[in-house]
Design an enzyme around this catalytic site. Structure first.
Site, PDB file in Angstrom:
ATOM      1  N   LYS A  22       1.395  -1.124  -0.059  1.00 16.68           N
ATOM      2  CA  LYS A  22       0.019   0.149   0.202  1.00 16.68           C
ATOM      3  C   LYS A  22       1.334   1.207  -0.125  1.00 16.68           C
ATOM      4  O   LYS A  22       0.715   2.366  -0.876  1.00 16.68           O
ATOM      5  CB  LYS A  22      -1.043   0.110   1.201  1.00 16.68           C
ATOM      6  CG  LYS A  22      -1.826   1.323   1.478  1.00 16.68           C
ATOM      7  CD  LYS A  22      -2.803   1.056   3.393  1.00 16.68           C
ATOM      8  CE  LYS A  22      -1.280   1.691   4.007  1.00 16.68           C
ATOM      9  NZ  LYS A  22      -1.420   2.992   4.134  1.00 16.68           N
ATOM     10  N   ASN A  23       1.770   1.002   0.946  1.00 13.98           N
ATOM     11  CA  ASN A  23       2.437   2.844   1.270  1.00 13.98           C
ATOM     12  C   ASN A  23       3.524   2.759  -0.106  1.00 13.98           C
ATOM     13  O   ASN A  23       4.328   3.750   0.136  1.00 13.98           O
ATOM     14  CB  ASN A  23       3.623   2.383   2.658  1.00 13.98           C
ATOM     15  CG  ASN A  23       2.381   2.612   3.848  1.00 13.98           C
ATOM     16  OD1 ASN A  23       1.556   3.424   3.111  1.00 13.98           O
ATOM     17  ND2 ASN A  23       2.913   2.570   4.677  1.00 13.98           N
ATOM     18  N   CYS A 117      -4.315  12.293  13.578  1.00 15.21           N
ATOM     19  CA  CYS A 117      -5.367  10.722  13.220  1.00 15.21           C
ATOM     20  C   CYS A 117      -5.182   9.965  14.328  1.00 15.21           C
ATOM     21  O   CYS A 117      -4.540  10.750  15.329  1.00 15.21           O
ATOM     22  CB  CYS A 117      -4.691  10.463  11.497  1.00 15.21           C
ATOM     23  SG  CYS A 117      -3.072   8.875  11.634  1.00 15.21           S
ATOM     24  N   ARG A 122      -0.159  14.170  13.235  1.00 18.21           N
ATOM     25  CA  ARG A 122       0.925  14.340  12.221  1.00 18.21           C
ATOM     26  C   ARG A 122       1.234  15.004  11.242  1.00 18.21           C
ATOM     27  O   ARG A 122       0.734  15.193  10.217  1.00 18.21           O
ATOM     28  CB  ARG A 122      -0.009  13.187  11.216  1.00 18.21           C
ATOM     29  CG  ARG A 122       0.278  11.994  11.886  1.00 18.21           C
ATOM     30  CD  ARG A 122       0.075  10.486  11.762  1.00 18.21           C
ATOM     31  NE  ARG A 122       0.725  10.185  10.698  1.00 18.21           N
ATOM     32  CZ  ARG A 122      -0.051   9.103  10.038  1.00 18.21           C
ATOM     33  NH1 ARG A 122      -1.027   7.928   9.596  1.00 18.21           N
ATOM     34  NH2 ARG A 122       0.501   8.326   8.512  1.00 18.21           N
ATOM     35  N   ASP A 308       4.366   0.378  12.224  1.00 20.27           N
ATOM     36  CA  ASP A 308       3.519  -0.190  11.465  1.00 20.27           C
ATOM     37  C   ASP A 308       2.740  -2.188  12.093  1.00 20.27           C
ATOM     38  O   ASP A 308       2.247  -2.781  11.287  1.00 20.27           O
ATOM     39  CB  ASP A 308       3.730  -0.566   9.941  1.00 20.27           C
ATOM     40  CG  ASP A 308       3.083   1.079   9.044  1.00 20.27           C
ATOM     41  OD1 ASP A 308       2.440   1.948  10.499  1.00 20.27           O
ATOM     42  OD2 ASP A 308       3.067   0.883   8.037  1.00 20.27           O
ATOM     43  N   ARG A 400      -8.485  -0.626   4.249  1.00 19.26           N
ATOM     44  CA  ARG A 400      -7.872   0.258   3.940  1.00 19.26           C
ATOM     45  C   ARG A 400      -6.351  -0.206   3.675  1.00 19.26           C
ATOM     46  O   ARG A 400      -5.950   0.423   2.758  1.00 19.26           O
ATOM     47  CB  ARG A 400      -7.348   1.450   5.096  1.00 19.26           C
ATOM     48  CG  ARG A 400      -9.108   2.845   5.122  1.00 19.26           C
ATOM     49  CD  ARG A 400      -8.583   4.063   5.960  1.00 19.26           C
ATOM     50  NE  ARG A 400      -6.567   3.990   5.495  1.00 19.26           N
ATOM     51  CZ  ARG A 400      -5.656   4.339   5.882  1.00 19.26           C
ATOM     52  NH1 ARG A 400      -6.373   4.743   7.633  1.00 19.26           N
ATOM     53  NH2 ARG A 400      -4.837   5.098   5.928  1.00 19.26           N
TER      54      ARG A 400
END
Ligand code: UD1
Length: 459
Positions: A22-23, A117, A122, A308, A400
Site C-alpha cells: 500500500k505505502n 489521526c 502528524r 506499522d 484501508r
C-alpha cells in the site's frame, strides 16, 4: 458497517501470498500526475486507500483504468486541476503525496491539510520545508496548503525531524526534485523500502536518482518523465502481519512472496522470541514449535522494526509468558489498541512511548473496536489467538490496508467471517457472542453472513 467475527484458538497453517505494498502503491499512483504518458502498474493492491487515491486522481482529471487483476493504467495527460479537496484528502493522509507531483506538473498546488489521526500528531512541516527548499512559495490558507513556483530548482535540504525522517515527505520532495532544474540532495531521507520502490518507478519513467535506500538521495532533474510499466513491491507489513499471526496462534505458515530482505529486523525479533523462521527460495516459513519467550520490541524508522508492526507485536506478546515491552519511537502515542487488548484479558501498562505486557494468560474472545489500520490487524491477531468468539468492529480501518484479509486467514484454517453490523441476523449473532461465557471453550462457532455455521470448516 462490517465487522469480523473470529473464533480463536486454531493454529494458522498453510501457504499465503501477500499483495502489493500500500505505502508504495499510493505515492507511485500520485507520481503519475507528473508524467504525461500512460503508466501501467502491476501488483496494485485492492484496497480502500487505493480506491481513494483513484478518486483523488480522477478529481484532478487523471484517467485511471483497471486493466486486469491488480493492474491499473494511469494516464495524466489530460489532468487539468491542481486542487485536492478536503473531502477526499481527509479520508486518507497519503493524499498529501499529490502535493509534490502537482507542483512538478503545474507549478502550483492547492491541497487540503490532511489533519491528525488516531495514531498521533502528524504534521507536514517537513514536506513543506523540503518543497520550499526547491523554490516553492507555500502558505496555509483556510485549511489548504497553497504552493506555487516558477520552475522548481534543485537544492540541498534535510528532512530530519524530531522522530526521524518522514516517509511521505521524502516521497513528495523526491517526486518534485525529479523535474527540478539541476541537482537536489536530500539529506536525512527516509530509507523505507516503499521510498525505494517509488524511486525505482521514477527511474523507470526517466528520472535520474542515486542513493535510494540510504539517508542521502541525489536527484539530477530532467525535463520530463515518460510512460512506464512497473510492478509494485510485495507488502512487507502484510507479510509481517501474517507471520506474527502465525506465531501468535502457534501455527506454521509459508509466505512465498514475502520481501524477506525488507523484513530483517522483524524476523530477528520473531527469532528472539523463539519462533522458527526459515528463509529459502520457497519463501518465508514461520513455525512455532518451541515455547515462546518474552522480548522487548522497539519500533524505529527503517531498517528498524516498523511502527506499522508495533501493534501486531503487542498482540503476539500478550500470548507469551513473562514481561515484554513495546516502544514506539516514531509515533509515541500509537497505543490505542492496548485498551482493546485489555478487553480480551491482556495485562498491559502504558508508560509514555512504551507499553509493558505481562503475557501468558490466555486471551478470551470479546467485542473490540479497531481504532486505526494496524490496530485492527492487532485485534484480529489477538482474536485468532483467544479462546472463544471475538467481534472486531470498525474494520473499515482494516480494509484501508489489507485486501481481503479474512479470506486469506480462512485459507490458513482460521474461522473468521465478515458480517454486517446491520444485517437481520445480528441479534441472533450477538446473543451467540454474549452467551459464549456459558459455552464450553472452543466449541462455539460464529454463524456466517448467510446464516450457516462455519464450525469445523477448514476453508
Ligand atoms: C508513513 C506511512 C505509515 C507509517 C509511517 C512511519 C504511508 C502512506 N504511510 O506515514 O504507514 O506508519 O510512514 O513509517 O507511507 N513528522 C513530522 N513532520 C512532518 C512529517 C512527519 O514531524 O512533516 C513526524 C511524524 O509525526 C512522525 C514521524 O515524523 O512522528 C514519521 O512520520 P512520517 O514518516 O511522515 O509518516 P507518514 O509518511 O505520514
Amino acid at each position: 458497517m462490517d465487522m469480523l467475527v473470529v473464533q480463536g484458538g486454531r493454529p494458522l497453517s498453510g501457504t499465503v501470498y501477500v499483495d502489493g505494498a500500500k505505502n508504495a502503491a499510493l505515492p507511485i499512483m500520485a507520481a503519475c500526475l507528473a508524467i504525461e504518458g500512460s503508466v501501467s502498474l502491476g501488483r496494485v493492491p485492492d484496497l480502500v486507500d487505493v480506491r481513494t487515491m483513484t478518486l483523488l486522481l480522477s478529481s484532478l482529471g487523471v484517467d485511471v483504468q483497471a486493466s486486469g487483476e491488480n493492474s491499473v493504467v494511469i494516464d495524466a495527460s489530460s489532468a487539468g486541476s491542481w486542487v485536492a479537496e478536503y473531502d477526499l484528502v481527509r479520508r486518507m493522509r497519503a493524499s498529501i503525496c499529490v502535493l509534490g507531483p502537482l507542483l512538478a506538473r503545474f507549478g502550483k498546488a492547492r491541497v487540503s491539510l490532511p489533519g491528525g489521526c488516531n495514531i498521533g500528531h502528524r504534521p507536514v512541516d517537513l514536506h513543506l520545508k523540503g518543497l520550499a527548499a526547491l523554490g516553492a512559495d507555500i502558505q496555509i490558507v483556510n485549511g489548504y496548503i497553497i504552493a506555487e513556483c516558477n520552475r522548481l530548482q534543485g537544492a540541498e535540504l534535510s528532512l530530519a525531524g524530531p522522530f526521524g525522517s518522514t516517509v511521505t515527505g521524502t516521497c513528495n520532495v523526491l517526486m518534485a526534485a525529479c523535474v527540478a532544474k539541476g541537482r537536489t540532495v536530500i539529506r536525512s531521507a527516509a530509507m523505507e523500502p516503499e521510498v525505494v520502490d517509488l524511486g525505482q518507478f521514477l527511474i523507470a519513467a526517466g528520472a535520474e536518482i542515486r542513493g535510494l535506500g540510504t539517508s542521502v538521495i541525489e536527484v539530477d532533474g530532467v525535463d520530463g518523465l515518460h510512460a512506464a510499466e512497473y510492478q509494485i513491491v510485495p507488502d512487507r507489513i502484510e507479510a509481517a502481519t501474517l507471520a506474527i499471526a502465525a506465531a501468535a496462534t502457534r501455527g506454521s505458515v509459508l509466505i512465498p512472496n514475502a520481501p524477506v530482505d525488507d523484513l530483517h529486523q522483524v524476523l530477528e525479533m520473531l527469532k528472539a522470541a523463539g519462533v522458527d523462521v526459515d528463509v529459502s527460495c520457497a519463501g518465508l516459513a514461520i513455525q512455532t514449535s518451541k515455547v515462546l519467550t518474552s522480548v522487548d520490541v522497539v519500533a524505529q524508522p527503517y531498517p528498524g522494526i516498523p511502527t506499522d508492526c508495533q501493534a501486531q507485536f503487542m498482540a503476539l506478546l500478550t500470548t507469551v509468558k513473562g514481561r515484554s515491552s513495546v516502544r514506539d519511537t516514531v509515533f509515541p502515542d500509537r497505543f490505542m489498541h492496548a485498551s482493546e487488548l485489555l478487553r480480551m484479558g491482556a495485562t498491559i501498562q502504558r508508560h509514555s512511548d512504551m507499553a509493558e505486557i505481562e503475557g501468558g494468560t490466555k486471551l478470551t474472545g470479546a467485542n473490540v473496536m479497531a481504532s486505526d489500520l494496524r490496530a485492527s490487524a492487532a485485534l484480529v491477531i489477538a482474536a485468532l489467538a483467544a479462546d472463544g468468539i471475538s467481534c472486531v468492529r470498525r474494520i473499515y480501518h482494516l480494509d484501508r490496508g489489507y485486501a481481503k484479509l479474512e479470506r486469506k486467514l480462512s485459507t490458513l484454517g482460521a474461522i473468521i467471517d465478515r458480517v454486517s453490523d446491520n444485517e437481520p441476523g445480528r441479534p441472533h449473532y450477538l446473543q451467540h457472542i454474549n452467551q459464549q461465557n456459558e459455552m464450553p471453550t472452543g466449541r462455539a462457532s460464529p454463524p456466517r453472513s448467510d446464516g450457516s455455521s462455519s464450525a469445523n470448516d477448514h476453508r
